[in-house]
Scaffold this motif. Structure first.
Motif, PDB file in Angstrom:
ATOM      1  N   ARG A   1       0.170  -5.423 -12.515  1.00  7.88           N
ATOM      2  CA  ARG A   1      -0.606  -6.613 -12.139  1.00  7.88           C
ATOM      3  C   ARG A   1      -0.545  -6.869 -10.755  1.00  7.88           C
ATOM      4  N   PRO A   2      -1.061  -6.276  -9.567  1.00  4.59           N
ATOM      5  CA  PRO A   2      -0.889  -6.853  -8.513  1.00  4.59           C
ATOM      6  C   PRO A   2      -1.148  -8.492  -8.494  1.00  4.59           C
ATOM      7  N   GLY A   3      -0.289  -9.108  -7.403  1.00  2.00           N
ATOM      8  CA  GLY A   3      -0.656 -10.424  -7.519  1.00  2.00           C
ATOM      9  C   GLY A   3      -1.425 -10.884  -6.096  1.00  2.00           C
ATOM     10  N   GLY A   4      -2.069  -9.577  -5.427  1.00  2.00           N
ATOM     11  CA  GLY A   4      -2.861  -9.999  -4.267  1.00  2.00           C
ATOM     12  C   GLY A   4      -3.096  -8.624  -3.651  1.00  2.00           C
ATOM     13  N   GLY A   5      -3.735  -8.417  -2.546  1.00  2.00           N
ATOM     14  CA  GLY A   5      -3.841  -7.180  -1.811  1.00  2.00           C
ATOM     15  C   GLY A   5      -5.115  -6.282  -2.437  1.00  2.00           C
ATOM     16  N   PHE A   6      -4.967  -5.224  -2.207  1.00  2.00           N
ATOM     17  CA  PHE A   6      -6.199  -4.323  -2.546  1.00  2.00           C
ATOM     18  C   PHE A   6      -5.910  -3.292  -3.421  1.00  2.00           C
ATOM     19  N   PHE A   7      -4.518  -2.911  -3.853  1.00  2.00           N
ATOM     20  CA  PHE A   7      -4.154  -1.583  -4.851  1.00  2.00           C
ATOM     21  C   PHE A   7      -3.583  -2.192  -5.986  1.00  2.00           C
TER      22      PHE A   7
ATOM     23  N   ASN B   1       0.848  -1.232   0.031  1.00  2.00           N
ATOM     24  CA  ASN B   1       0.045  -0.061   0.062  1.00  2.00           C
ATOM     25  C   ASN B   1       1.082   1.108  -0.061  1.00  2.00           C
ATOM     26  N   PRO B   2       0.986   1.932  -1.080  1.00  2.00           N
ATOM     27  CA  PRO B   2      -0.080   2.171  -2.136  1.00  2.00           C
ATOM     28  C   PRO B   2       0.077   1.375  -3.536  1.00  2.00           C
ATOM     29  N   LEU B   3       1.300   0.794  -3.480  1.00  2.00           N
ATOM     30  CA  LEU B   3       1.852   0.472  -5.032  1.00  2.00           C
ATOM     31  C   LEU B   3       1.262  -0.961  -5.454  1.00  2.00           C
ATOM     32  N   GLY B   4       0.928  -1.976  -4.498  1.00  2.00           N
ATOM     33  CA  GLY B   4       0.319  -3.112  -4.976  1.00  2.00           C
ATOM     34  C   GLY B   4       1.414  -4.075  -5.404  1.00  2.00           C
ATOM     35  N   THR B   5       2.826  -3.634  -5.238  1.00  2.00           N
ATOM     36  CA  THR B   5       3.920  -4.448  -5.403  1.00  2.00           C
ATOM     37  C   THR B   5       4.162  -5.525  -4.519  1.00  2.00           C
ATOM     38  N   ARG B   6       5.213  -6.298  -4.907  1.00  2.00           N
ATOM     39  CA  ARG B   6       5.465  -7.487  -4.033  1.00  2.00           C
ATOM     40  C   ARG B   6       6.947  -7.873  -4.089  1.00  2.00           C
ATOM     41  N   LEU B   7       7.670  -7.952  -3.125  1.00  2.00           N
ATOM     42  CA  LEU B   7       9.007  -8.041  -3.002  1.00  2.00           C
ATOM     43  C   LEU B   7       9.226  -9.441  -3.228  1.00  2.00           C
ATOM     44  N   SER B   8      10.446  -9.715  -4.290  1.00  2.00           N
ATOM     45  CA  SER B   8      10.649 -11.037  -4.726  1.00  2.00           C
ATOM     46  C   SER B   8      11.502 -11.734  -3.624  1.00  2.00           C
ATOM     47  N   LEU B   9      11.628 -12.972  -3.548  1.00  2.00           N
ATOM     48  CA  LEU B   9      12.488 -13.886  -2.507  1.00  2.00           C
ATOM     49  C   LEU B   9      13.705 -13.546  -2.581  1.00  2.00           C
ATOM     50  N   ALA B  10      14.609 -13.079  -3.539  1.00  2.00           N
ATOM     51  CA  ALA B  10      15.916 -12.927  -3.737  1.00  2.00           C
ATOM     52  C   ALA B  10      16.038 -11.346  -2.971  1.00  2.00           C
ATOM     53  N   ASP B  11      15.050 -10.511  -3.475  1.00  2.00           N
ATOM     54  CA  ASP B  11      15.133  -9.153  -2.784  1.00  2.00           C
ATOM     55  C   ASP B  11      14.930  -9.053  -1.418  1.00  2.00           C
ATOM     56  N   ARG B  12      14.277  -9.947  -0.837  1.00  2.00           N
ATOM     57  CA  ARG B  12      14.041 -10.173   0.430  1.00  2.00           C
ATOM     58  C   ARG B  12      15.241 -10.497   1.318  1.00  2.00           C
ATOM     59  N   HIS B  13      15.948 -11.488   0.602  1.00  4.91           N
ATOM     60  CA  HIS B  13      17.253 -11.915   1.531  1.00  4.91           C
ATOM     61  C   HIS B  13      18.367 -10.821   1.225  1.00  4.91           C
TER      62      HIS B  13
END
Length: 423
Positions: A346-352, A189-201
């Motif tokens: 194209r958000p993979g989930g969420g509201f935004f 929120n607000p972008l609708g983006t999702r951080l990749s597993l590699a970027d999380r690490h």
């Protein structure tokens, strides 16, 4: 009466605006507020789950059910009475294994943010890094408390570790201490983006190297439409780098006002010892004293009914929001697919969802769009301090029907075509 200078900051107006703009334009369709759909609430059944919690607590304590009920009407433990159930829920649904002593139950996630800022930051010395654009609930609180916020630009794939490192090093050169980083890695929120597993690490590694705490806010993680939920930063955290922020506002309903934080960082003996959440109870006791035991009992009863998991509760809601996401994508392609310079993610989930425009979309555009075309949508610049989001709009698809979505995008198309013709 003269009020604090911070009351003039734009960040303190956005929350009220989003809640009240619908009343200014009652005939317009609103894609502005990120509210869960009320038709997904079952308040009567949810409130009845308090009985389940009472029976459970009676069994756990040996007290009569009447005594347990009386206790729910009284002041209660500062850090909450359902910490054991939240700990179980986190392990079952998120793979997060923490002791219940590391959990503090708060009056919504908003209080959790306040407790963190009051507990960990010295104004004038400590700085909060925040992905940008971001949820203004925490940055607005920082403004009120006199805590500097350093925006870290976020791209289409979420927050990047190298930008966090650059921001932290910049602050140190200024003689300041970057204390923590705030982000919503899942269906932002607000972008609708999702951080990749590699970027999380990579983000975890960067935070450890920079001696940064990460505030991981996760209100939307269970609303994954296309893939299995990604592991939370907290479940990947091996060094007590992450403080996890959770809420039942989206999975259950906002009226509960029950959220929580997980702070399992050990505190030095000279600072009182124990876990950070236990020390933070001193702050919590001076904000709301205790989170409503009645509402905690409702949430606890629902968790008990489903053996700690909220996946059965969330599953039909995921279908609802996925349907809306797909309807929005279809309408965008139908009405805006031929417009130059217009694109969307194209958000993979969420509201935004984020929509990119070939011209700046500001408050005046919002007012024209609402008044003349009957659509309310939110300028992304409301959520940005870095000035990088002027050409973006946030669409929320959580609180509307597919028919309303189609009408809304038709209206937005007419607004855009009119503006493009003028320019």
């Amino acid at each position: 009466m003269v009020v604090k200078d911070c009351f003039q900051l734009p960040s303190l107006n956005v929350m009220n605006f989003l809640n009240e703009v619908v009343m200014q334009y009652p005939e317009a369709i609103s894609l502005a507020p990120g509210r869960p759909a009320e038709e997904l609430f079952d308040l009567s059944a949810s409130l009845a789950e308090m009985d389940r919690y009472v029976a459970y607590r009676s069994q756990q304590t040996g007290l009569s059910e009447g005594r347990v009920r009386d206790d729910l009407g009284q002041y209660n433990k500062t850090n909450g009475i359902i910490r054991d159930l939240i700990a179980s829920h986190l392990e079952v649904d998120e793979g997060i294994r923490v002791p219940e002593a590391s959990i503090a139950v708060t009056a919504g996630c908003q209080e959790a943010m306040l407790v963190l800022l009051l507990s960990l930051f010295e104004p004038g010395k400590d700085v909060l890094l925040a992905s940008d654009p971001t949820y203004i609930g925490i940055t607005g609180l920082a403004d009120i408390l006199g805590i500097r916020v350093e925006p870290v630009l976020t791209g289409g794939q979420g927050l990047q570790a190298e930008k966090v490192v650059a921001a932290a090093e910049k602050l140190r050169r200024e003689g300041l201490r970057p204390r923590a980083l705030y982000d919503i890695p899942d269906f932002n929120n607000p972008l609708g983006t999702r951080l990749s597993l590699a970027d999380r690490h990579r983000l975890l590694t960067a935070a450890r190297e920079q001696d940064l705490l990460i505030f991981e806010d996760n209100p939307y993680g269970q609303f994954s439409f296309d893939d299995d939920p990604a592991p939370t930063l907290k479940s990947l955290d091996q060094e007590a780098t992450v403080i996890y922020l959770g809420t039942f506002s989206k999975t259950l309903f906002p009226g509960l006002r029950v959220g929580y934080l997980v702070a399992d960082q050990p505190v030095a003996e000279e600072s009182g010892g124990g876990l950070l959440a236990e020390q933070m109870s001193k702050v919590k006791s001076l904000t709301t004293v205790t989170t409503s035991p009645l509402m905690q009992a409702v949430a606890g009863g629902i968790l008990l009914r489903h053996e700690g998991s909220l996946k059965p509760v969330v599953a039909p809601k995921v279908e609802f929001y996925r349907r809306n996401r797909d309807a929005l994508l279809k309408s965008l392609d139908r009405y805006l697919g031929d417009l130059p310079g217009v694109s969307w993610n194209r958000p993979g989930g969420g509201f935004f969802m984020t929509v990119e425009l070939p011209f700046p979309f500001d408050l005046s555009c919002l007012e024209v769009c609402a008044d003349q075309y009957g659509l309310i949508c939110c300028p992304m610049s409301f959520f940005s301090r870095a000035g990088s989001a002027h050409h973006q709009v946030r669409f929320s698809f959580s609180y509307v029907t597919p028919a309303q979505i189609d009408t809304a995008i038709d209206r937005f198309s007419r607004f855009l075509r009119s503006r493009l013709e003028e320019s």
